[in-house]
Write a protein that holds these residues in place. Structure first.
Motif, mmCIF file in Angstrom:
data_model
loop_
_atom_site.group_PDB
_atom_site.id
_atom_site.type_symbol
_atom_site.label_atom_id
_atom_site.label_comp_id
_atom_site.label_asym_id
_atom_site.label_seq_id
_atom_site.Cartn_x
_atom_site.Cartn_y
_atom_site.Cartn_z
ATOM 1 N N GLY A 143 0.393 -1.430 -0.203
ATOM 2 C CA GLY A 143 -0.292 0.014 -0.172
ATOM 3 C C GLY A 143 1.147 1.036 0.119
ATOM 4 N N PRO A 189 -0.384 7.479 0.586
ATOM 5 C CA PRO A 189 -0.005 8.456 2.348
ATOM 6 C C PRO A 189 0.445 7.793 3.196
ATOM 7 C CG PRO A 189 -2.322 9.049 1.995
ATOM 8 C CD PRO A 189 -2.147 7.388 0.927
ATOM 9 N N VAL A 190 0.241 6.520 4.391
ATOM 10 C CA VAL A 190 0.309 5.991 5.486
ATOM 11 C C VAL A 190 1.618 5.342 5.277
ATOM 12 C CG1 VAL A 190 0.020 4.929 6.915
ATOM 13 C CG2 VAL A 190 -1.683 6.606 7.034
ATOM 14 N N ASP A 202 2.033 -0.489 -4.809
ATOM 15 C CA ASP A 202 1.180 -0.788 -4.709
ATOM 16 C C ASP A 202 0.481 -1.037 -5.873
ATOM 17 O OD1 ASP A 202 -1.089 1.773 -2.815
ATOM 18 O OD2 ASP A 202 -1.135 1.757 -5.252
ATOM 19 N N ALA A 203 -1.079 -0.795 -5.884
ATOM 20 C CA ALA A 203 -1.792 -1.783 -7.016
ATOM 21 C C ALA A 203 -2.424 -0.819 -8.613
ATOM 22 C CB ALA A 203 -2.803 -2.341 -6.436
ATOM 23 N N ARG A 251 -8.699 15.015 -2.444
ATOM 24 C CA ARG A 251 -8.423 15.151 -1.263
ATOM 25 C C ARG A 251 -7.794 16.427 -0.703
ATOM 26 N NH1 ARG A 251 -9.118 9.446 1.976
ATOM 27 N NH2 ARG A 251 -10.848 9.309 0.339
ATOM 28 N N TYR A 306 -6.184 17.145 3.153
ATOM 29 C CA TYR A 306 -5.716 16.900 4.595
ATOM 30 C C TYR A 306 -5.982 17.917 5.720
ATOM 31 C CZ TYR A 306 -5.468 12.081 2.053
ATOM 32 O OH TYR A 306 -5.535 11.798 1.291
ATOM 33 N N ALA A 307 -6.152 17.892 6.409
ATOM 34 C CA ALA A 307 -5.756 18.733 7.908
ATOM 35 C C ALA A 307 -4.622 18.098 7.915
ATOM 36 C CB ALA A 307 -6.476 19.061 8.645
ATOM 37 N N VAL A 346 -0.502 -7.280 -4.489
ATOM 38 C CA VAL A 346 -0.052 -8.628 -3.928
ATOM 39 C C VAL A 346 -1.366 -8.813 -4.406
ATOM 40 C CG1 VAL A 346 0.514 -9.103 -1.315
ATOM 41 C CG2 VAL A 346 1.890 -7.146 -1.999
ATOM 42 N N ASP A 353 -2.633 -1.072 3.258
ATOM 43 C CA ASP A 353 -3.611 -1.271 2.047
ATOM 44 C C ASP A 353 -5.115 -0.617 2.227
ATOM 45 O OD1 ASP A 353 -3.527 -3.098 3.488
ATOM 46 O OD2 ASP A 353 -4.268 -4.708 2.198
ATOM 47 N N ASP A 390 -5.526 3.542 7.541
ATOM 48 C CA ASP A 390 -6.759 2.958 7.153
ATOM 49 C C ASP A 390 -7.397 1.215 7.105
ATOM 50 O OD1 ASP A 390 -7.563 5.481 7.618
ATOM 51 O OD2 ASP A 390 -8.500 5.493 5.520
ATOM 52 N N GLY A 427 -10.773 15.742 10.822
ATOM 53 C CA GLY A 427 -9.237 15.995 9.978
ATOM 54 C C GLY A 427 -8.431 15.145 10.359
ATOM 55 N N GLY A 463 -8.274 10.937 10.513
ATOM 56 C CA GLY A 463 -7.882 9.406 9.506
ATOM 57 C C GLY A 463 -6.174 9.504 10.353
ATOM 58 N N LEU A 464 -5.611 10.454 8.451
ATOM 59 C CA LEU A 464 -4.594 10.405 7.924
ATOM 60 C C LEU A 464 -3.435 10.378 8.965
ATOM 61 C CD1 LEU A 464 -2.447 9.890 6.012
ATOM 62 C CD2 LEU A 464 -3.099 12.269 5.832
ATOM 63 N N ASN A 465 -3.847 11.814 10.404
ATOM 64 C CA ASN A 465 -2.998 11.709 10.836
ATOM 65 C C ASN A 465 -2.564 10.803 12.509
ATOM 66 O OD1 ASN A 465 -2.202 14.773 11.122
ATOM 67 N ND2 ASN A 465 -4.790 15.236 10.538
HETATM 68 C C1 LIG Z 1 -13.776 13.096 3.003
HETATM 69 C C2 LIG Z 1 -12.860 12.659 3.892
HETATM 70 C C3 LIG Z 1 -11.647 14.101 4.560
HETATM 71 C C4 LIG Z 1 -10.542 13.811 5.248
HETATM 72 N N1 LIG Z 1 -10.005 14.227 5.511
HETATM 73 C C5 LIG Z 1 -8.977 13.935 6.358
HETATM 74 C C6 LIG Z 1 -8.259 15.160 6.765
HETATM 75 O O1 LIG Z 1 -8.810 16.592 6.936
HETATM 76 N N2 LIG Z 1 -7.082 15.201 8.030
HETATM 77 C C7 LIG Z 1 -6.712 13.472 7.753
HETATM 78 O O2 LIG Z 1 -6.205 13.154 8.766
HETATM 79 N N3 LIG Z 1 -7.381 12.371 7.680
HETATM 80 C C8 LIG Z 1 -8.151 13.134 6.719
HETATM 81 N N4 LIG Z 1 -9.360 11.801 5.478
HETATM 82 C C9 LIG Z 1 -8.744 10.153 6.011
HETATM 83 C C10 LIG Z 1 -7.869 9.696 5.451
HETATM 84 O O3 LIG Z 1 -8.351 10.094 3.972
HETATM 85 C C11 LIG Z 1 -7.396 8.150 5.294
HETATM 86 O O4 LIG Z 1 -7.244 8.430 6.531
HETATM 87 C C12 LIG Z 1 -6.079 8.373 4.921
HETATM 88 O O5 LIG Z 1 -6.590 8.337 3.100
HETATM 89 C C13 LIG Z 1 -5.638 6.743 4.980
HETATM 90 O O6 LIG Z 1 -4.509 6.816 4.193
HETATM 91 P P1 LIG Z 1 -3.771 5.002 3.657
HETATM 92 O O7 LIG Z 1 -2.724 5.596 3.101
HETATM 93 O O8 LIG Z 1 -4.179 3.982 5.048
HETATM 94 O O9 LIG Z 1 -4.813 4.329 3.216
HETATM 95 P P2 LIG Z 1 -5.081 4.693 1.360
HETATM 96 O O10 LIG Z 1 -5.521 5.928 0.856
HETATM 97 O O11 LIG Z 1 -6.480 3.500 1.594
HETATM 98 O O12 LIG Z 1 -3.697 3.942 0.436
HETATM 99 C C14 LIG Z 1 -4.011 1.875 0.398
HETATM 100 C C15 LIG Z 1 -3.019 1.922 -1.121
HETATM 101 O O13 LIG Z 1 -3.374 0.175 -0.479
HETATM 102 C C16 LIG Z 1 -3.397 0.182 -1.938
HETATM 103 N N5 LIG Z 1 -3.325 -1.065 -2.070
HETATM 104 C C17 LIG Z 1 -4.617 -1.987 -1.920
HETATM 105 N N6 LIG Z 1 -4.550 -3.149 -1.801
HETATM 106 C C18 LIG Z 1 -3.135 -3.310 -2.859
HETATM 107 C C19 LIG Z 1 -2.630 -4.483 -3.104
HETATM 108 N N7 LIG Z 1 -3.033 -6.066 -2.835
HETATM 109 N N8 LIG Z 1 -1.605 -4.687 -3.658
HETATM 110 C C20 LIG Z 1 -0.518 -3.536 -2.891
HETATM 111 N N9 LIG Z 1 -1.492 -2.279 -3.434
HETATM 112 C C21 LIG Z 1 -2.499 -2.804 -2.606
HETATM 113 C C22 LIG Z 1 -4.003 1.015 -3.018
HETATM 114 O O14 LIG Z 1 -4.346 0.959 -3.953
HETATM 115 C C23 LIG Z 1 -4.051 2.512 -2.345
HETATM 116 O O15 LIG Z 1 -2.735 2.812 -3.013
HETATM 117 C C24 LIG Z 1 -10.727 12.045 4.973
HETATM 118 C C25 LIG Z 1 -11.061 11.389 4.957
HETATM 119 C C26 LIG Z 1 -12.037 11.491 3.709
HETATM 120 C C27 LIG Z 1 -13.377 10.341 3.051
#
Ligand SMILES: Cc1cc2nc3c(=O)[nH]c(=O)nc-3n(C[C@H](O)[C@H](O)[C@H](O)COP(=O)(O)OP(=O)(O)OC[C@H]3O[C@@H](n4cnc5c(N)ncnc54)[C@H](O)[C@@H]3O)c2cc1C
Length: 436
Positions: free
Chosen positions: A51, A54-55, A74-75, A86, A88-89, A171, A203, A327, A337, A339-341
Motif C-alpha cells: 500500500g 499516504p500512510v 502499490d497496485a 482530497r 487533509y488537515a 499483492v 492497504d 486505514d 480531520g 484519519g490520516l494523522n
Molecule cells: C472526505 C474525507 C476527508 C478526510 N479528511 C482528512 C483530513 O483532513 N485529515 C486526515 O488526517 N484524514 C482525513 N481523511 C482520512 C484519510 O483520507 C485517510 O485516513 C487516509 O487516506 C488513509 O491513508 P492510507 O494510506 O492508510 O490508505 P489509502 O489511502 O486507502 O491507501 C491504500 C493503498 O493501498 C493500495 N493497495 C490496496 N490493496 C493492495 C494490494 N493488494 N496490493 C498492492 N497495493 C494495494 C491501494 O492502491 C492504495 O494506494 C479524510 C477522509 C475522507 C473520506
C-alpha cells in the motif's frame, strides 16, 4: 486491479503463544495465468510494505537511514494514486514527524498553515476560537492536498537508498513461513515472490491482508456521506479553518495555498447525492447558505466528489510477521480531520518499535515485538475514534437535552482555558505518546 476474494487458512504454529504463524490468501480464480513459476524470481528484504497511499509511503520514507531494506508496493499506476481529489488537515504532531523524517522542506511549499480555528454550532452565535497563542506556537496545523502530499513523499523515496518502490504491483497472495513471510506480487502480468521478515499492511480500509489474516473489525457505516470540493472565494481566507456543526452533519472549510479552500460537507446520503448532481449555479446557492458571506462570492475550483464515511477499528493490529497501519487498522469520521494523522503516527511509532527491537537483537517479525506497537497505538487511536464519533452524533442531533449538553461543552471550551487546551492538544496530536 483484479477483483479478488480470499481464502484464509490459519494454524496455530508457535509454541507458547496463540498467535497464528500461518496465514495465506490466494487468488480464488485459479484459471488466471501464472506466467512464471512461483519461486523463480524470489528476492529478499526486511520489510514488505503493501500500500503506497499516504500512510504506507510515510512509513517507507521514515525507514530512511534506519538500516532496514524495504520494498513498497502499490497496485495502482502512480498517476492514479496521486490523482485523489482530497485535502487533509495535517496536525502539529504529523508536521513534526515529517520534519524528523526529513521530508518537511519538500512539503512546505504546498502546505498552508492555519492560524485560527473557529468552531460553532448550528445558528448559535457564540463561536469557540482557537489561537496559536493557546499553545504558544506559531500555528495550529496545516492543510495540504493529496496530490502534492503523495507526489512529494514518493519523490523523497528516491533519496532512500534502502527502500525500493514498485508500482503498479499488486499483492495477490501471502504465505507465512517460520522465519519469513512470502508475498506474491503480480506486475506486468508476471508473478514473482518476495520474502520479508515483516509484512506491513497499509492497504487501506478494505485491507485484504487484514481479512486474510482473519483480523476482525468493529464499527459502522454512518448515515452520512461527505461531499468534498475546492472553492476559490472572492476574498482571502486569512488562514482560518472552520468547523460548523449543522443538524445534517459538520461543515468544514480548510484554508489551502493560493487563497483556495477545501470544503468537507457532511450530509445524509440522499441529500449529499442530490447536491452532487445539482447544476453548478444551484449548488453554489445552496453552498453559500452554509458557507456564509465572510469570503465574498464563491466559485467552484474542482469537481465535487462524494465519499462514504465509516468508523472501523481492527480487533488487533498485529499478528506474527504482520502489522497493520493507517486505514487498514482504523477509520474514523472526517470531522476534525484526524484519519490520516493517526496513520502517520502509526507509521512513526512502528518504525521506532522496529528499530529498537532490531538494535536489541530481536526478530522484527516476532509477535512480542509487534505487540509493543499495538499497545502503543491502539488505545490512542480508539480515543480519537470515539471522540470523532461523539462529536458527529451529539452535534447532528436536535434532541433538546443533547443541544443543552453540547452548548455547555462549547461554553466550557470558550471560558475554561484548561479544557480548551486539553481539547486542542488532543486534536493536534500533542496529548498522546509522541514517536518523535
Ligand atoms: C472526505 C474525507 C476527508 C478526510 N479528511 C482528512 C483530513 O483532513 N485529515 C486526515 O488526517 N484524514 C482525513 N481523511 C482520512 C484519510 O483520507 C485517510 O485516513 C487516509 O487516506 C488513509 O491513508 P492510507 O494510506 O492508510 O490508505 P489509502 O489511502 O486507502 O491507501 C491504500 C493503498 O493501498 C493500495 N493497495 C490496496 N490493496 C493492495 C494490494 N493488494 N496490493 C498492492 N497495493 C494495494 C491501494 O492502491 C492504495 O494506494 C479524510 C477522509 C475522507 C473520506
Amino acid at each position: 486491479m483484479a477483483q479478488l476474494t480470499m481464502t484464509s487458512i490459519f494454524m496455530d504454529g508457535r509454541k507458547g503463544n496463540n498467535e497464528s504463524s500461518f496465514y495465506r490468501y490466494d487468488r480464488p480464480n485459479h484459471q488466471l495465468p501464472i506466467t512464471k513459476p512461483f519461486m523463480s524470481e524470489a528476492f529478499d528484504c526486511d520489510i514488505a510494505i503493501v500500500g503506497g497511499g499516504p500512510v504506507g509511503t510515510t512509513f517507507a520514507c521514515a525507514l530512511k537511514n534506519s538500516g532496514f531494506r524495504a520494498v513498497l508496493l502499490d497496485a495502482k499506476p502512480p498517476e492514479v494514486s496521486v490523482d485523489v481529489r482530497r485535502a487533509y488537515a495535517i496536525s502539529l504532531l504529523s508536521g513534526r514527524i515529517f520534519e524528523q523524517i526529513g521530508v518537511w522542506e519538500k512539503l512546505q511549499a504546498d502546505m498552508s498553515p492555519f492560524r485560527r480555528i473557529r468552531l460553532s454550532d448550528d445558528n448559535d452565535r457564540s463561536v469557540v476560537e482557537f489561537w496559536p497563542q493557546d499553545l504558544d506556537l506559531p500555528q495550529l496545523g496545516y492543510a495540504i492536498e493529496h496530490t502534492p502530499l503523495l507526489s512529494q513523499l514518493r519523490s523523497f523515496l528516491h533519496t532512500c537508498d534502502s527502500v525500493q518502490g514498485l508500482w503498479p504491483a499488486e499483492v495477490v497472495g501471502v504465505e507465512s513461513e517460520p522465519e519469513a513471510v512470502r508475498v506474491r506480487v503480480r506486475q506486468d502480468g508476471t508473478e514473482r515472490s518476495l520474502r520479508a521478515k515483516l509484512l506491513v499492511a497499509a492497504d487501506g480500509s478494505r485491507s485484504r491482508l487484514r481479512e486474510a489474516a482473519g483480523i476482525g473489525t468493529r464499527g459502522w457505516k454512518y448515515w452520512q456521506s461527505c461531499l468534498t470540493f475546492r472553492v476559490k472565494p472572492e476574498h482571502p481566507h486569512h488562514n482560518i479553518a472552520y468547523e460548523r456543526f449543522w443538524p445534517d452533519g459538520p461543515f468544514a472549510i480548510l484554508p489551502l495555498r493560493d487563497d483556495r479552500c477545501n470544503v468537507v460537507w457532511t450530509l445524509p446520503h440522499a441529500k449529499a447525492k442530490a447536491f452532487l448532481e445539482l447544476e453548478e449555479d444551484a449548488f453554489i446557492r445552496e453552498l453559500s447558505q452554509r458557507y456564509g458571506d465572510r469570503m465574498g462570492k464563491l466559485a467552484l475550483d474542482s469537481p465535487r466528489v462524494l465519499f462514504p464515511v465509516q468508523l472501523m477499528h481492527g480487533d488487533r493490529y498485529v499478528k506474527h510477521r504482520l502489522a497493520l497501519v493507517g486505514d487498514a487498522a482504523h477509520c474514523c469520521h472526517p470531522v476534525g480531520g484526524q484519519g490520516l494523522n493517526l496513520g502517520i503516527r502509526d507509521a512513526a511509532a512502528l518504525v521506532r518499535v522496529l528499530t529498537q527491537a532490531r538494535d536489541a537483537g530481536e526478530d522484527i517479525g516476532d509477535i512480542r515485538v509487534l505487540q509493543r506497537y499495538q499497545r502503543w497505538r491502539k488505545g490512542e487511536n480508539w480515543t480519537i475514534l470515539a471522540f470523532t464519533d461523539l462529536l458527529d452524533r451529539t452535534f447532528s442531533n436536535q434532541w433538546l437535552p443533547l443541544v443543552g449538553l453540547r452548548r455547555s461543552g462549547l461554553w466550557l471550551l470558550r471560558n475554561v482555558p484548561p479544557v480548551k487546551i486539553i481539547a486542542l492538544r488532543l486534536m493536534t496530536g500533542l496529548l498522546g505518546r509522541s514517536p518523535v
